[in-house]
Design a protein around this motif. Structure first.
Motif, PDB file in Angstrom:
ATOM      1  N   LYS A 211       0.822  -1.218   0.000  1.00 26.80           N
ATOM      2  CA  LYS A 211       0.000   0.000   0.000  1.00 26.80           C
ATOM      3  C   LYS A 211       0.854   1.265   0.000  1.00 26.80           C
ATOM      4  O   LYS A 211       0.512   2.259  -0.629  1.00 26.80           O
ATOM      5  CB  LYS A 211      -0.907   0.033   1.241  1.00 26.80           C
ATOM      6  CG  LYS A 211      -2.071  -0.941   1.201  1.00 26.80           C
ATOM      7  CD  LYS A 211      -2.831  -0.830   2.519  1.00 26.80           C
ATOM      8  CE  LYS A 211      -3.959  -1.839   2.619  1.00 26.80           C
ATOM      9  NZ  LYS A 211      -4.605  -1.790   3.945  1.00 26.80           N
ATOM     10  N   ASN A 212       1.995   1.226   0.736  1.00 24.94           N
ATOM     11  CA  ASN A 212       2.699   2.484   1.022  1.00 24.94           C
ATOM     12  C   ASN A 212       4.156   2.565   0.574  1.00 24.94           C
ATOM     13  O   ASN A 212       4.680   3.672   0.443  1.00 24.94           O
ATOM     14  CB  ASN A 212       2.664   2.761   2.538  1.00 24.94           C
ATOM     15  CG  ASN A 212       1.242   2.806   3.075  1.00 24.94           C
ATOM     16  OD1 ASN A 212       0.390   3.480   2.508  1.00 24.94           O
ATOM     17  ND2 ASN A 212       0.984   2.076   4.158  1.00 24.94           N
ATOM     18  N   ASN A 213       4.821   1.412   0.389  1.00 25.83           N
ATOM     19  CA  ASN A 213       6.288   1.486   0.239  1.00 25.83           C
ATOM     20  C   ASN A 213       6.841   0.737  -0.976  1.00 25.83           C
ATOM     21  O   ASN A 213       7.964   0.249  -0.942  1.00 25.83           O
ATOM     22  CB  ASN A 213       6.968   0.900   1.499  1.00 25.83           C
ATOM     23  CG  ASN A 213       6.502   1.570   2.765  1.00 25.83           C
ATOM     24  OD1 ASN A 213       6.389   2.779   2.809  1.00 25.83           O
ATOM     25  ND2 ASN A 213       6.213   0.772   3.794  1.00 25.83           N
ATOM     26  N   ILE A 214       6.069   0.639  -2.053  1.00 26.15           N
ATOM     27  CA  ILE A 214       6.565  -0.159  -3.185  1.00 26.15           C
ATOM     28  C   ILE A 214       7.877   0.404  -3.727  1.00 26.15           C
ATOM     29  O   ILE A 214       8.877  -0.307  -3.842  1.00 26.15           O
ATOM     30  CB  ILE A 214       5.503  -0.237  -4.315  1.00 26.15           C
ATOM     31  CG1 ILE A 214       4.327  -1.110  -3.877  1.00 26.15           C
ATOM     32  CG2 ILE A 214       6.126  -0.829  -5.592  1.00 26.15           C
ATOM     33  CD1 ILE A 214       3.185  -1.176  -4.885  1.00 26.15           C
ATOM     34  N   GLN A 215       7.879   1.674  -4.076  1.00 25.68           N
ATOM     35  CA  GLN A 215       9.046   2.254  -4.748  1.00 25.68           C
ATOM     36  C   GLN A 215      10.276   2.357  -3.848  1.00 25.68           C
ATOM     37  O   GLN A 215      11.407   2.410  -4.334  1.00 25.68           O
ATOM     38  CB  GLN A 215       8.704   3.643  -5.321  1.00 25.68           C
ATOM     39  CG  GLN A 215       7.568   3.634  -6.327  1.00 25.68           C
ATOM     40  CD  GLN A 215       7.760   2.624  -7.455  1.00 25.68           C
ATOM     41  OE1 GLN A 215       8.889   2.387  -7.899  1.00 25.68           O
ATOM     42  NE2 GLN A 215       6.678   2.025  -7.922  1.00 25.68           N
ATOM     43  N   THR A 216      10.070   2.374  -2.529  1.00 27.04           N
ATOM     44  CA  THR A 216      11.213   2.484  -1.611  1.00 27.04           C
ATOM     45  C   THR A 216      11.601   1.128  -1.013  1.00 27.04           C
ATOM     46  O   THR A 216      12.525   1.051  -0.206  1.00 27.04           O
ATOM     47  CB  THR A 216      10.890   3.462  -0.463  1.00 27.04           C
ATOM     48  OG1 THR A 216       9.705   3.022   0.210  1.00 27.04           O
ATOM     49  CG2 THR A 216      10.690   4.867  -0.989  1.00 27.04           C
ATOM     50  N   ASN A 217      10.906   0.073  -1.425  1.00 25.52           N
ATOM     51  CA  ASN A 217      11.186  -1.258  -0.879  1.00 25.52           C
ATOM     52  C   ASN A 217      12.487  -1.796  -1.478  1.00 25.52           C
ATOM     53  O   ASN A 217      12.588  -2.009  -2.700  1.00 25.52           O
ATOM     54  CB  ASN A 217      10.004  -2.189  -1.207  1.00 25.52           C
ATOM     55  CG  ASN A 217      10.157  -3.553  -0.561  1.00 25.52           C
ATOM     56  OD1 ASN A 217      11.003  -4.332  -0.962  1.00 25.52           O
ATOM     57  ND2 ASN A 217       9.315  -3.834   0.425  1.00 25.52           N
ATOM     58  N   GLU A 218      13.487  -2.019  -0.632  1.00 21.85           N
ATOM     59  CA  GLU A 218      14.816  -2.431  -1.114  1.00 21.85           C
ATOM     60  C   GLU A 218      14.767  -3.766  -1.853  1.00 21.85           C
ATOM     61  O   GLU A 218      15.446  -3.958  -2.866  1.00 21.85           O
ATOM     62  CB  GLU A 218      15.794  -2.532   0.066  1.00 21.85           C
ATOM     63  CG  GLU A 218      16.203  -1.173   0.621  1.00 21.85           C
ATOM     64  CD  GLU A 218      17.212  -1.293   1.762  1.00 21.85           C
ATOM     65  OE1 GLU A 218      17.771  -2.391   1.953  1.00 21.85           O
ATOM     66  OE2 GLU A 218      17.417  -0.285   2.454  1.00 21.85           O
ATOM     67  N   ARG A 219      13.983  -4.706  -1.345  1.00 19.24           N
ATOM     68  CA  ARG A 219      13.914  -6.020  -1.992  1.00 19.24           C
ATOM     69  C   ARG A 219      13.287  -5.922  -3.380  1.00 19.24           C
ATOM     70  O   ARG A 219      13.759  -6.533  -4.337  1.00 19.24           O
ATOM     71  CB  ARG A 219      13.146  -6.997  -1.101  1.00 19.24           C
ATOM     72  CG  ARG A 219      13.917  -7.357   0.165  1.00 19.24           C
ATOM     73  CD  ARG A 219      13.061  -8.117   1.152  1.00 19.24           C
ATOM     74  NE  ARG A 219      13.817  -8.466   2.349  1.00 19.24           N
ATOM     75  CZ  ARG A 219      13.322  -8.487   3.570  1.00 19.24           C
ATOM     76  NH1 ARG A 219      12.051  -8.173   3.774  1.00 19.24           N
ATOM     77  NH2 ARG A 219      14.079  -8.828   4.608  1.00 19.24           N
ATOM     78  N   TYR A 220      12.225  -5.148  -3.476  1.00 18.78           N
ATOM     79  CA  TYR A 220      11.572  -4.950  -4.774  1.00 18.78           C
ATOM     80  C   TYR A 220      12.543  -4.306  -5.761  1.00 18.78           C
ATOM     81  O   TYR A 220      12.658  -4.723  -6.920  1.00 18.78           O
ATOM     82  CB  TYR A 220      10.322  -4.076  -4.597  1.00 18.78           C
ATOM     83  CG  TYR A 220       9.720  -3.583  -5.892  1.00 18.78           C
ATOM     84  CD1 TYR A 220       9.075  -4.449  -6.763  1.00 18.78           C
ATOM     85  CD2 TYR A 220       9.807  -2.234  -6.244  1.00 18.78           C
ATOM     86  CE1 TYR A 220       8.526  -4.001  -7.950  1.00 18.78           C
ATOM     87  CE2 TYR A 220       9.259  -1.769  -7.428  1.00 18.78           C
ATOM     88  CZ  TYR A 220       8.623  -2.653  -8.280  1.00 18.78           C
ATOM     89  OH  TYR A 220       8.084  -2.198  -9.458  1.00 18.78           O
ATOM     90  N   ASN A 221      13.258  -3.273  -5.328  1.00 13.42           N
ATOM     91  CA  ASN A 221      14.187  -2.569  -6.210  1.00 13.42           C
ATOM     92  C   ASN A 221      15.351  -3.457  -6.639  1.00 13.42           C
ATOM     93  O   ASN A 221      15.853  -3.346  -7.767  1.00 13.42           O
ATOM     94  CB  ASN A 221      14.698  -1.286  -5.544  1.00 13.42           C
ATOM     95  CG  ASN A 221      13.637  -0.194  -5.536  1.00 13.42           C
ATOM     96  OD1 ASN A 221      12.904  -0.045  -6.502  1.00 13.42           O
ATOM     97  ND2 ASN A 221      13.530   0.555  -4.447  1.00 13.42           N
ATOM     98  N   ALA A 222      15.766  -4.364  -5.749  1.00 13.79           N
ATOM     99  CA  ALA A 222      16.842  -5.299  -6.098  1.00 13.79           C
ATOM    100  C   ALA A 222      16.374  -6.266  -7.190  1.00 13.79           C
ATOM    101  O   ALA A 222      17.117  -6.571  -8.138  1.00 13.79           O
ATOM    102  CB  ALA A 222      17.289  -6.073  -4.860  1.00 13.79           C
ATOM    103  N   VAL A 223      15.128  -6.739  -7.077  1.00 13.15           N
ATOM    104  CA  VAL A 223      14.570  -7.642  -8.098  1.00 13.15           C
ATOM    105  C   VAL A 223      14.414  -6.893  -9.419  1.00 13.15           C
ATOM    106  O   VAL A 223      14.701  -7.423 -10.499  1.00 13.15           O
ATOM    107  CB  VAL A 223      13.206  -8.216  -7.643  1.00 13.15           C
ATOM    108  CG1 VAL A 223      12.547  -9.012  -8.765  1.00 13.15           C
ATOM    109  CG2 VAL A 223      13.388  -9.097  -6.414  1.00 13.15           C
TER     110      VAL A 223
END
Length: 364
Positions: A211-223
């Motif tokens: 809901k709130n942290n997609i773009q700042t999520n380190e794991r998501y950005n690493a993928v």
């Protein structure tokens, strides 16, 4: 279109599959809970069908559909048969594209087979198993082609490309990330490789992060960074949230998503990305008996599109009477579209466009 949902055990594959299909696949907190793949067929959401249904009030509305296959969790050593790996790899061979679910959430109550949360490591674990399996297939093909080359010099390009592909595999590069010219792409298409299948990495997040942290999520950005290197796509998703809304009506779902500030549900985005990934689109047929969407490859010509409806229509194709969905909606009726010259008569060389509404004329 058949999409295989894969990943390590306990990353949320079956939860996502259940949310997508409402099929009730077994989901539990231990590895290999799913052994035989679960299969679910899902309607493709298409707002254009709703609009055409309002206009025509048909007896039947038939959306396009996608088949999802929930494949059991892979583990290290799958290519050598670990964790029933050979069986699971054979299931992956049968799908058109892979939805690779990776865990990006913390939860002490759900064990992780590696003991910690690291989606890039998990991706590399599975990619390595696919590559090891592919290497065996590639080596057999290369050996066969090299022997045949002695009597058929036209196979020289094929042998050169297969050697190039083998070198890439040895460097840990997936088949889909290997640069190919048109001839090499044609050769690649004749080798059944797991790592050449298109992939969407579904980053399974906590509801809070989604809901709130997609773009700042380190794991998501690493993928995301890893996917860019190998030509794959990435989709943030919350399997638990999808499970919550899967039983809601369309209006309830839209209201729920609006309340939490999300424009589209994960399933809609997943299908949209899958269509893009496989180069697919839909044309439409509309009338009182039925309003229907038909899935075709981008670049398909009118007679071949007609063949999706019935082989006789392709065989006896005369012409296609076509109006774009947007033009029809703007003008309000087929009669108005005809008066404004928006209904076109197209021949055998016409390349279908997404959202074309078509009446095929044929004679057999």
């Amino acid at each position: 279109m058949k999409l295989g949902i894969v990943g390590l055990p306990n990353v949320g594959k079956s939860t996502l599959f259940n949310a997508i299909t409402n099929a009730g696949a077994q989901s539990a907190n231990y590895a290999f809970c799913t052994i035989e793949p679960n299969v679910g067929v899902v309607d493709v959401p298409d707002y254009r069908l709703d609009k055409l249904a309002e206009m025509y009030e048909p007896e039947k509305v038939t959306p396009a559909s996608i088949e999802f296959v929930d494949i059991a969790g892979l583990v290290k050593g799958a290519s050598k048969g670990e964790g029933l790996g050979n069986k699971f790899l054979s299931h992956i061979r049968q799908v058109d594209a892979i939805i690779h679910v990776v865990r990006c959430f913390e939860n002490d109550d759900i064990i992780h087979v590696e003991g910690s949360i690291d989606p890039v490591r998990d991706i590399e674990t599975i990619n390595l198993e696919l590559l090891l399996s592919d290497m065996e297939i590639l080596e057999r093909r290369l050996d066969k082609s090299q022997k045949a080359l002695k009597g058929d010099k036209s196979l020289a390009k094929e042998v050169d490309f297969l050697i190039k592909l083998k070198a890439a595999f040895e460097d840990g590069i997936n088949a889909r990330a290997v640069e190919c010219d048109e001839d090499e792409k044609a050769i690649l298409d004749t080798v059944e490789l797991l790592s050449s299948k298109p992939v969407i990495y579904a980053c399974n997040m906590s509801e809070e992060d989604f809901k709130n942290n997609i773009q700042t999520n380190e794991r998501y950005n690493a993928v995301k960074a890893l996917a860019e290197k190998e030509g794959a796509q990435v989709l943030p998703i919350c399997a638990e949230l999808e499970a919550e809304i899967s039983s809601l009506t369309k209006d309830e779902k839209e209201m729920f998503l609006s309340d939490i500030g999300v424009e589209k549900g994960g399933l809609d985005l997943l299908i949209q990305r899958s269509y893009d990934l496989l180069g697919l689109m839909s044309f439409l047929t509309a009338g009182k008996p039925e309003v229907r969407a038909w899935t075709i490859k981008k670049g398909t010509k009118a007679p071949q599109a007609a063949g999706k409806i019935h082989s006789d229509i392709e065989r006896g194709f005369i012409r296609a009477e076509v109006v774009s969905f947007d033009d029809l909606m703007e003008l309000g009726s087929m009669q108005a579209a005809k008066e404004k010259g928006k209904i076109r008569s197209e021949g055998k060389e016409y390349v279908m466009q997404d959202g074309d509404i078509v009446l095929f004329r044929f004679n057999v």
